[in-house]
Design a protein around this motif. Structure first.
Motif, PDB file in Angstrom:
ATOM      1  N   MET A  43       3.302 -11.434  -1.458  1.00  0.00           N
ATOM      2  CA  MET A  43       4.937 -11.575  -1.887  1.00  0.00           C
ATOM      3  C   MET A  43       5.802 -10.698  -1.659  1.00  0.00           C
ATOM      4  O   MET A  43       6.233  -9.586  -1.724  1.00  0.00           O
ATOM      5  N   THR A  95      13.260  -7.873  -6.344  1.00  0.00           N
ATOM      6  CA  THR A  95      13.464  -9.003  -6.836  1.00  0.00           C
ATOM      7  C   THR A  95      15.165  -9.855  -6.156  1.00  0.00           C
ATOM      8  O   THR A  95      15.659 -10.044  -5.578  1.00  0.00           O
ATOM      9  N   VAL A 147      13.891 -17.361   0.535  1.00  0.00           N
ATOM     10  CA  VAL A 147      12.709 -17.898   0.480  1.00  0.00           C
ATOM     11  C   VAL A 147      12.751 -18.984   1.213  1.00  0.00           C
ATOM     12  O   VAL A 147      11.427 -19.964   1.953  1.00  0.00           O
ATOM     13  N   LEU A 170       9.553 -18.316 -11.305  1.00  0.00           N
ATOM     14  CA  LEU A 170       8.003 -17.799  -9.860  1.00  0.00           C
ATOM     15  C   LEU A 170       7.491 -16.244 -12.004  1.00  0.00           C
ATOM     16  O   LEU A 170       6.205 -16.398 -12.105  1.00  0.00           O
ATOM     17  N   TYR A 171       8.507 -16.161 -12.394  1.00  0.00           N
ATOM     18  CA  TYR A 171       7.867 -15.760 -13.974  1.00  0.00           C
ATOM     19  C   TYR A 171       6.910 -16.343 -14.565  1.00  0.00           C
ATOM     20  O   TYR A 171       5.559 -15.692 -14.704  1.00  0.00           O
ATOM     21  N   GLU A 217       4.801  -6.650  -9.944  1.00  0.00           N
ATOM     22  CA  GLU A 217       5.967  -7.814  -9.902  1.00  0.00           C
ATOM     23  C   GLU A 217       5.876  -8.779 -11.277  1.00  0.00           C
ATOM     24  O   GLU A 217       7.607  -9.043 -10.845  1.00  0.00           O
ATOM     25  N   TRP A 218       5.924  -9.066 -11.800  1.00  0.00           N
ATOM     26  CA  TRP A 218       6.195  -9.149 -12.935  1.00  0.00           C
ATOM     27  C   TRP A 218       7.569  -8.934 -13.834  1.00  0.00           C
ATOM     28  O   TRP A 218       8.208  -9.945 -14.505  1.00  0.00           O
ATOM     29  N   VAL A 242      10.308  -9.542 -12.161  1.00  0.00           N
ATOM     30  CA  VAL A 242      11.239 -10.546 -12.007  1.00  0.00           C
ATOM     31  C   VAL A 242      11.815 -10.811 -13.145  1.00  0.00           C
ATOM     32  O   VAL A 242      12.808 -11.204 -13.080  1.00  0.00           O
TER      33      VAL A 242
END
Length: 172
Positions: free
Chosen positions: A1, A8, A16, A41-42, A85-86, A89
Motif C-alpha cells: 500500500m 500520506t 494513485v 481510504l479511511y 496506516e489508518w 490517513v
C-alpha cells in the motif's frame, strides 16, 4: 500500500491513477480530490478491520472475562494489522468535516456494539452500560494509539483493555 511505503504526503490522485493503471481523469471522477481519496481510504480500512472485531464480538463466551479478552484481542489486532496506516490517513484528514463526522459515527457504532456484546453480562441499566462503553471505546482508542506508536506491545494493550472491560462491568 502506498501509505505504508511512502506516507500520506505522497498520496495524490495522479500517483494513485498511475499505480492503478488508469488515467488521471478516472481517479478525479471517482474521488473528486485527494481528500475524497483519503476519506474513501479511511472508510475502507475501517470497514475491513472492524469486520474482524465485530465477528469476535458476535461470539457469545460464557463469562465476562472471556468476552472482554476476545473483544480486546480483536480490537488491538485490528489496529496492529494496519501498521499505522489508518492513523496516518486519519491524521492527514484532521479538520476535514466529512472525516470528523465519519469518525464520530464509527465510534458511536463501536459504543453500540460494545454495549450489545457486553451488556448481556451485566444487570446494569442500559444508560449506565452505554456510558461505560463510551469510556471503554475511548480507552481502546488511547491504548491502540499508544501501541501503534510503539509504547505498548499488542498483548499489553489487549490485556489492559480486557482488564478495563471487566472492571467496568462488575456489578456495583
Amino acid at each position: 500500500m502506498m501509505v505504508r511505503e511512502e506516507g500520506t504526503s505522497s498520496l495524490t490522485l495522479a500517483r494513485v491513477a498511475e499505480r492503478a493503471g488508469v488515467t488521471k481523469p478516472v481517479a478525479y471522477d471517482h474521488f473528486g480530490s485527494t481528500d475524497g481519496l483519503l476519506v474513501a481510504l479511511y472508510k475502507a480500512i475501517d470497514q475491513d478491520q472492524s469486520r474482524a472485531l465485530f465477528d469476535a464480538m458476535a461470539a457469545e463466551p460464557h463469562d465476562l472475562a472471556s468476552a472482554a479478552r476476545r473483544i480486546s484481542d480483536a480490537y488491538m489486532h485490528c489496529y496492529a494489522d494496519t501498521s499505522g496506516e489508518w492513523q496516518a490517513v486519519a491524521g492527514a484528514l484532521r479538520g476535514n468535516p466529512e472525516i470528523d463526522s465519519t469518525h464520530r459515527e464509527l465510534l458511536s457504532g463501536y459504543v453500540d456494539r460494545f454495549g450489545t456484546a457486553l451488556g448481556r453480562y451485566s444487570e446494569l441499566p442500559a444508560p449506565v452500560v452505554r456510558v461505560r462503553c463510551v469510556g471503554l471505546v475511548g480507552a481502546a482508542e488511547a491504548l491502540s494509539s499508544d501501541m501503534v506508536r510503539g509504547g505498548l506491545l499488542e498483548a499489553e494493550a489487549s490485556a489492559a483493555l480486557a482488564d478495563l472491560i471487566v472492571a467496568a462491568f462488575r456489578q456495583r
